[in-house]
Design a protein around this motif. Structure first.
Motif, PDB file in Angstrom:
ATOM      1  N   LYS A   1       1.856   6.347  -7.194  1.00  0.00           N
ATOM      2  CA  LYS A   1       0.777   7.083  -7.739  1.00  0.00           C
ATOM      3  C   LYS A   1       1.081   8.612  -7.559  1.00  0.00           C
ATOM      4  CE  LYS A   1      -4.059   7.849  -6.748  1.00  0.00           C
ATOM      5  NZ  LYS A   1      -5.175   7.881  -5.853  1.00  0.00           N
TER       6      LYS A   1
ATOM      7  N   THR B   1       2.298   1.625  -3.223  1.00  0.00           N
ATOM      8  CA  THR B   1       1.430   1.954  -4.372  1.00  0.00           C
ATOM      9  C   THR B   1       1.191   3.605  -4.239  1.00  0.00           C
ATOM     10  OG1 THR B   1       0.439   0.030  -4.224  1.00  0.00           O
ATOM     11  CG2 THR B   1      -1.054   1.610  -5.082  1.00  0.00           C
TER      12      THR B   1
ATOM     13  N   LYS C   1       0.984  -1.336  -0.022  1.00  0.00           N
ATOM     14  CA  LYS C   1       0.062   0.048  -0.019  1.00  0.00           C
ATOM     15  C   LYS C   1       0.795   1.135   0.219  1.00  0.00           C
ATOM     16  CE  LYS C   1      -4.218  -1.408   2.197  1.00  0.00           C
ATOM     17  NZ  LYS C   1      -5.092  -1.213   3.355  1.00  0.00           N
TER      18      LYS C   1
END
Length: 146
Positions: free
Chosen positions: A53, A49, A46
């Motif tokens: 992003k 990510t 997470k």
């Protein structure tokens, strides 16, 4: 891990011994927490990510700014004659579209018109961009040919 110097330190009093035990317990807790964090693959994924992003959003912003600058640069380099011709062509396309629209309204059944209008309304920007690109390509082709 224990150090050779740790073995040499001996507690003289029970209070010192308690203090050493508490310190060792705290260090052990930190080590266990660090190992648990490394083992938590889902949380690490997470975090990665979110990081990727964030980088992608930043890169997209940079590319958007570069594209806008390139568009301004190209527009500044276009001769006034081409700009004028593009404006005339755009006006002509608007007029022709209005004419074709009235013919379309007269000859197309109501359900088809409603569905077509919905598709056009939902995709307005891409259609306008495509029309502009087509007009620009047509002008460039005519200029090279003529």
């Amino acid at each position: 891990m224990s150090d050779p110097s740790d073995r040499e330190q001996t507690a003289a009093t029970p209070d010192e011994l308690r203090e050493q035990v508490e310190q060792t317990r705290a260090e052990f807790g930190e080590t266990v927490q660090a190992l648990a964090d490394k083992a938590d693959v889902k949380a690490r994924a997470k975090d990665k990510t979110a990081e990727v992003k964030e980088q992608a959003v930043a890169k997209a912003g940079e590319l958007k700014a570069k594209a806008a600058q390139a568009a301004r640069s190209v527009q500044d380099k276009l001769p006034d004659q081409v700009k004028h011709k593009a404006a005339q062509t755009a006006d002509h396309v608007r007029e022709k579209t209005a004419q074709d629209g009235s013919v379309w309204e007269k000859t197309t059944p109501e359900p088809v018109r409603q569905q077509g209008a919905r598709v056009i309304r939902d995709n307005r920007k891409p259609l306008l961009v495509a029309a502009g690109a087509a007009a620009f390509a047509w002008l460039a082709f005519r200029r090279r040919k003529g």
